[in-house]
Design an enzyme around this catalytic site. Structure first.
Site, PDB file in Angstrom:
ATOM      1  N   GLY A  69       0.840  -1.199   0.000  1.00  0.00           N
ATOM      2  CA  GLY A  69       0.000   0.000   0.000  1.00  0.00           C
ATOM      3  C   GLY A  69       0.875   1.248   0.000  1.00  0.00           C
ATOM      4  N   THR A  70       1.971   1.176   0.727  1.00  0.00           N
ATOM      5  CA  THR A  70       2.907   2.295   0.790  1.00  0.00           C
ATOM      6  C   THR A  70       3.452   2.629  -0.594  1.00  0.00           C
ATOM      7  OG1 THR A  70       3.547   1.698   3.044  1.00  0.00           O
ATOM      8  CG2 THR A  70       5.105   3.058   1.804  1.00  0.00           C
ATOM      9  N   ASN A 148      -6.682   5.121   9.448  1.00  0.00           N
ATOM     10  CA  ASN A 148      -6.282   3.867  10.085  1.00  0.00           C
ATOM     11  C   ASN A 148      -6.293   3.925  11.611  1.00  0.00           C
ATOM     12  OD1 ASN A 148      -4.127   5.594   8.857  1.00  0.00           O
ATOM     13  ND2 ASN A 148      -2.858   4.523  10.355  1.00  0.00           N
ATOM     14  N   GLN A 176      -7.702   1.225   4.115  1.00  0.00           N
ATOM     15  CA  GLN A 176      -8.536   0.838   5.258  1.00  0.00           C
ATOM     16  C   GLN A 176     -10.015   0.685   4.919  1.00  0.00           C
ATOM     17  OE1 GLN A 176      -7.753  -0.419   8.017  1.00  0.00           O
ATOM     18  NE2 GLN A 176      -5.600   0.125   8.259  1.00  0.00           N
ATOM     19  N   SER A 196      -4.153  -2.525  -0.346  1.00  0.00           N
ATOM     20  CA  SER A 196      -3.073  -3.412   0.093  1.00  0.00           C
ATOM     21  C   SER A 196      -3.657  -4.767   0.468  1.00  0.00           C
ATOM     22  CB  SER A 196      -2.365  -2.797   1.296  1.00  0.00           C
ATOM     23  OG  SER A 196      -1.360  -3.664   1.768  1.00  0.00           O
ATOM     24  N   HIS A 198      -2.499  -7.197   2.584  1.00  0.00           N
ATOM     25  CA  HIS A 198      -2.419  -7.749   3.944  1.00  0.00           C
ATOM     26  C   HIS A 198      -3.414  -7.107   4.915  1.00  0.00           C
ATOM     27  CE1 HIS A 198       0.017  -4.776   6.409  1.00  0.00           C
ATOM     28  NE2 HIS A 198       0.280  -4.309   5.198  1.00  0.00           N
ATOM     29  N   THR A 234      10.306  -8.083 -11.582  1.00  0.00           N
ATOM     30  CA  THR A 234       9.576  -9.341 -11.705  1.00  0.00           C
ATOM     31  C   THR A 234       8.485  -9.377 -10.644  1.00  0.00           C
ATOM     32  OG1 THR A 234      11.543 -10.411 -12.561  1.00  0.00           O
ATOM     33  CG2 THR A 234       9.813 -11.855 -11.692  1.00  0.00           C
ATOM     34  N   CYS A 322       5.799   6.161  19.136  1.00  0.00           N
ATOM     35  CA  CYS A 322       7.008   6.684  19.766  1.00  0.00           C
ATOM     36  C   CYS A 322       8.110   6.761  18.724  1.00  0.00           C
ATOM     37  CB  CYS A 322       7.450   5.772  20.905  1.00  0.00           C
ATOM     38  SG  CYS A 322       6.369   5.889  22.319  1.00  0.00           S
TER      39      CYS A 322
HETATM   40  C1  PLP Z   1      -1.491  -0.150   6.223  1.00  0.00           C
HETATM   41  C2  PLP Z   1      -1.769   1.118   5.531  1.00  0.00           C
HETATM   42  C3  PLP Z   1      -0.951   1.564   4.484  1.00  0.00           C
HETATM   43  C4  PLP Z   1       0.316   0.859   4.086  1.00  0.00           C
HETATM   44  O1  PLP Z   1       0.103  -0.367   3.456  1.00  0.00           O
HETATM   45  P1  PLP Z   1       1.325  -1.410   3.445  1.00  0.00           P
HETATM   46  O2  PLP Z   1       0.887  -2.462   2.492  1.00  0.00           O
HETATM   47  O3  PLP Z   1       1.470  -1.901   4.849  1.00  0.00           O
HETATM   48  O4  PLP Z   1       2.528  -0.672   2.987  1.00  0.00           O
HETATM   49  C5  PLP Z   1      -1.285   2.728   3.851  1.00  0.00           C
HETATM   50  N1  PLP Z   1      -2.373   3.435   4.219  1.00  0.00           N
HETATM   51  C6  PLP Z   1      -3.185   3.034   5.206  1.00  0.00           C
HETATM   52  C7  PLP Z   1      -4.382   3.855   5.519  1.00  0.00           C
HETATM   53  C8  PLP Z   1      -2.911   1.870   5.901  1.00  0.00           C
HETATM   54  O5  PLP Z   1      -3.702   1.496   6.900  1.00  0.00           O
END
Ligand code: PLP
Length: 382
Positions: A69-70, A148, A176, A196, A198, A234, A322
């Protein structure tokens, strides 16, 4: 173990594990190879792209698989600004995920003018401020769909309507919301949208970016011709296959899951409010993904609660992050006007597909005692 940190990541659905195990065993080919071993994998990826794109109301040609997602967020922001060098302004918000926020901060150092639109005490964007921030130089508006930490959902359609008056493209980080409410890129009207795997019971290390047909974007990773020549490297083939399976399960279960989760989350929220005095709910009462329950327990450090819950095998998260060199309060909570000491007492519980009513009951039996014990030994006034 009771896992209440589904906004951080979700356990893999058993069907995903099985599908990925099968794929890893049977298909090691490189999808770019021209012999059958590669072609078969290419076909599987093509099919998966249709599945994932379809679940967002997009065409297969409009979806690029990424590494997270990042990466999708980075790609959208940097790729769109790169594609229109005459536009050097970005509009985003104060409550974005670090994937967007830190990208914006980086670009700011590089000379891009960034506007961080503020939010109200519920986390809802100031739409007038947003509209006033748009200039002929604005290259992109990037506003997250659901937050999130507190779950507040932004009115993306309204933002798109504002942006359309001047033709500014809109990106939304929908990581989210995907799986938590039906998503349709055509209804939302956005040009770019990040998801994303996961966060929807799929594997880590794979995400996707929706790019509306005809919307401009430049690659940010260069190399081979993969992913319509927009994302070289790839493909993470087992990850993509797992993503597809997670989406297939989602399509079957989403409505039931979310009805059940809404009930569990409501029970958790109500239980906390009834059983624990002096709590403060962080977030919007209605415009939210209801599986995210964020509470402040004034007078207690959130981390102490987190660790006490951890000894009972209950996983939650703190509202604050933190950082090295001192304590920093959550950017999101401070943006909605929560005082630092209240922010530092905030806990996020995020529910998911595998949580049960018994688990919520257990938490509601354990948490009030933990809070009471800490308050008794604490000298802090609340
Ligand atoms: C988890 C999250 C991401 C990042 O996704 P990853 O696959 O962990 O890099 C981006 N935006 C939001 C709102 C998220 O909750």
């Amino acid at each position: 173990m009771i896992y209440l940190d589904n906004n951080a990541t979700t356990p893999l659905d058993p069907a995903v594990v099985e599908k990925m195990a099968w794929f890893i065993r049977e298909h090691f080919g490189n999808p770019s190879s021209l012999y059958p071993l590669g072609r078969t994998v290419k076909d599987i990826i093509t099919e998966t792209r249709e599945t994932v794109a379809g679940s967002l109301g997009a065409g297969a040609a409009e979806l690029i698989f990424t590494g997270s997602g990042t990466e999708s967020d980075n790609f959208a922001i940097r790729g769109v600004l790169e594609a229109s060098p005459d536009k050097n302004e970005l509009i985003t918000s104060t409550i974005e995920h670090p994937a967007v926020y830190e990208t914006a901060k980086f670009l700011q150092k590089k000379g891009i003018k960034v506007t961080f639109v503020p939010v109200d005490s519920y986390g809802l964007l100031d739409l007038d401020y947003l509209e006033r921030s748009i200039s002929p130089k604005t290259g992109l508006i990037s506003i997250m769909h659901a937050n999130n930490e507190i779950g507040t959902v932004q009115p993306i359609r309204k933002i798109v309507d504002i942006a359309r008056k001047t033709g500014v493209p809109v990106h939304t980080d929908a990581v989210q919301t995907f799986g938590k409410r039906p998503l349709d890129v055509k209804d939302l009207g956005v040009d770019y949208l990040s998801v994303s795997a996961h966060k929807i019971y799929g594997p880590k290390g794979v995400g996707a970016l929706y790019i509306r047909r005809g919307a401009a974007i430049s690659p940010i990773i260069f190399g081979g011709h993969q992913e319509h020549r927009l994302r070289a490297g790839t493909e993470n083939t087992p990850g993509i296959v797992g993503f597809g399976e997670a989406v297939r399960v989602l399509n079957e279960r989403q409505d039931d899951d979310n009805r059940r989760l809404a009930e569990l989350a409501a029970a958790l929220k109500k239980g906390i409010e009834q059983k624990i005095p002096h709590v403060k709910f962080n977030g919007h009462p209605e415009h939210r993904i209801n599986s995210t329950v964020n509470f402040a327990f004034p007078g207690i450090e959130a981390e102490a609660i987190l660790l006490a819950l951890a000894t009972k095998d209950i996983c939650v998260s703190t509202g604050s992050a933190c950082s090295e060199g001192g304590e920093e309060v959550s950017q999101v909570l401070s943006s909605i006007g929560v005082k630092p000491e209240i922010a530092r007492s905030s806990i996020r519980m995020s529910l998911g597909r595998f949580n049960t009513a018994e688990e919520i009951e257990t938490v509601l039996n354990i948490l009030p005692d933990i809070v009471q014990n800490f308050r008794e030994i604490s000298a802090l006034d609340i």
